[in-house]
Design an enzyme around this catalytic site. Structure first.
Site, PDB file in Angstrom:
ATOM      1  N   ARG A   1       4.564  32.345 -19.881  1.00 48.81           N
ATOM      2  CA  ARG A   1       4.264  33.601 -19.172  1.00 48.81           C
ATOM      3  C   ARG A   1       5.470  34.520 -19.217  1.00 48.81           C
ATOM      4  O   ARG A   1       6.583  34.134 -18.813  1.00 48.81           O
ATOM      5  CB  ARG A   1       3.904  33.294 -17.712  1.00 48.81           C
ATOM      6  CG  ARG A   1       3.747  34.523 -16.831  1.00 48.81           C
ATOM      7  CD  ARG A   1       2.431  35.264 -17.137  1.00 48.81           C
ATOM      8  NE  ARG A   1       2.075  36.135 -16.054  1.00 48.81           N
ATOM      9  CZ  ARG A   1       2.445  37.418 -15.964  1.00 48.81           C
ATOM     10  NH1 ARG A   1       3.209  37.964 -16.909  1.00 48.81           N
ATOM     11  NH2 ARG A   1       2.060  38.150 -14.935  1.00 48.81           N
TER      12      ARG A   1
ATOM     13  N   GLU B   1       0.829  -1.204   0.000  1.00 47.04           N
ATOM     14  CA  GLU B   1       0.000   0.000   0.000  1.00 47.04           C
ATOM     15  C   GLU B   1       0.862   1.252   0.000  1.00 47.04           C
ATOM     16  O   GLU B   1       0.650   2.172  -0.808  1.00 47.04           O
ATOM     17  CB  GLU B   1      -0.923   0.018   1.218  1.00 47.04           C
ATOM     18  CG  GLU B   1      -1.750   1.297   1.310  1.00 47.04           C
ATOM     19  CD  GLU B   1      -2.626   1.356   2.552  1.00 47.04           C
ATOM     20  OE1 GLU B   1      -3.633   2.083   2.512  1.00 47.04           O
ATOM     21  OE2 GLU B   1      -2.309   0.692   3.546  1.00 47.04           O
TER      22      GLU B   1
END
Length: 380
Positions: free
Chosen positions: A268, A242
């Site tokens: 940008r 997990e």
């Protein structure tokens, strides 16, 4: 076990699928509507990916820990909630049933899991037992041919869409060691006496996190998964995988953050040039890239240890600790690179900023991972 070339092909095939069915617009819609990604999960299952964690003898692909890490990384690069649903409702349960189930249980549940026709949630945490899981109070009292279950579970992923819930219960009320006396029961999600309430939360909105209330829920003895009263030792065997796979999810999510932030920074302009050319902005993007590489190597180390037959406990703890904290940092810096736009939902970094925090908590907090590592060093 698949080699590097085969895992590369696996990643490419899953990437092609995700580019068709786990698009940015789709992920955004699911997040805004707080809707389970039903269509994407159905496409993933139809393409055979639900069977990756299922043994070949039960209709699956028998994927290794390394295969599963690759798959979770790719899925999370396109949609973290999709990757988390894939793990929580298919992989976790396939691993638990494949490792603990009887022949009859495997034959009943693994084939439909492999086809994506069955969803199984996992219920461990309770209001007064999170990191201290052995303090849980949900009881299962034996009576005749079954158990009667009473208690409450909390923060259960996918409970509202699950068909079954693997539930950790206390079957021995007075064990010599409090980690003894725990068992796993597979309970129908719509059984009489069960009610589920979805919690409103900060992030991971496309996949529910729920309370599950159990009142005199009758469970047949044949639904006992693994040994009676020894569920804790069984649980520990599942935790390393997990944590390794949650770390892989973090790596994939960081890749998406970096792609969004670097793409924006190259376009940008400020003071006559792209902001990517400013050293302080470039520094943030480079740090993300290095963290992705480092976290990816830690995931590979943990998965390799699990595949080699060792517990992989320390390797998985290290991978989850580093990857989760790196993801939180990358999400924060991604928002900073985009400035005002990063604070809006026009770009995915805003969603990552909300989602990332869960990864430092779910599957064992960062503090618990540090305890595991400290113990391995003889410090505690």
């Amino acid at each position: 076990m698949r080699g590097f070339a085969e895992q590369h092909e696996l990643a490419e095939a899953l990437t092609d699928l995700c580019e068709r069915c786990v698009t940015p617009d789709y992920v955004k819609r699911c997040d805004e509507a707080e809707a389970y990604p039903e269509e994407a999960m159905s496409e993933i299952a139809a393409a055979g990916w639900a069977g990756l964690p299922v043994p070949e003898s039960y209709g699956g692909a028998g994927g290794s820990a390394r295969d599963l890490a690759v798959a979770h990384r790719v899925l999370a690069r396109h949609g973290l909630a999709v990757a988390q649903a894939y793990y929580s409702l298919w992989v976790l349960s396939a691993n638990a049933i494949g490792g603990l189930g009887s022949d009859r249980q495997k034959a009943e549940w693994l084939p439909p899991l492999a086809e994506g026709k069955l969803r199984i949630a996992f219920a461990l945490t309770e209001p007064e037992s999170g990191s201290d899981a052995a303090a849980l109070r949900t009881t299962a009292r034996r009576s005749g041919d079954g158990f009667f279950v009473n208690g409450q579970k909390l923060f259960i992923t996918g409970a509202t869409v699950a068909d079954l819930i693997i539930t950790v219960v206390r079957t021995d009320p007075d064990p010599a060691d409090r980690r003894d006396g725990l068992s796993l029961l597979v309970i129908d999600a719509d059984a009489a006496g069960i009610s589920v309430r979805s919690l409103s939360k900060l992030g991971l909105r496309a996949l529910d996190l729920s309370e599950v209330f159990l009142t005199d829920v009758k469970v047949p003895v044949g639904r006992l998964l693994g040994p009676l009263d020894h569920g804790w030792s069984s649980l520990r065997q599942q935790l390393s995988l997990e944590r390794a796979l949650l770390a892989a999810i973090c790596v994939g999510a960081m890749e998406d953050v970096l792609a969004a932030a670097s793409g924006y920074a190259k376009e940008r302009a400020a003071f006559g040039q792209p902001i990517s050319r400013f050293q302080l902005v470039a520094d943030k993007l480079v740090s993300m890239r290095v963290a992705i590489e480092a976290a990816g190597l830690l995931v590979e180390s943990a998965a390799a240890a699990i595949d080699a037959g060792t517990s992989g406990e320390v390797e998985a703890a290290a991978a989850k600790l580093y990857a989760a904290e790196a993801y939180v940092s990358a999400a924060r810096e991604g928002v900073q690179v985009l400035g005002g736009y990063g604070y809006t939902n026009e770009y995915a970094v805003e969603r990552h900023y909300r989602d990332a925090k869960y990864m430092e908590i779910g599957g064992g907090t960062s503090e618990i991972q540090k305890v595991i590592i400290a113990r391995s060093m003889g410090l505690m």
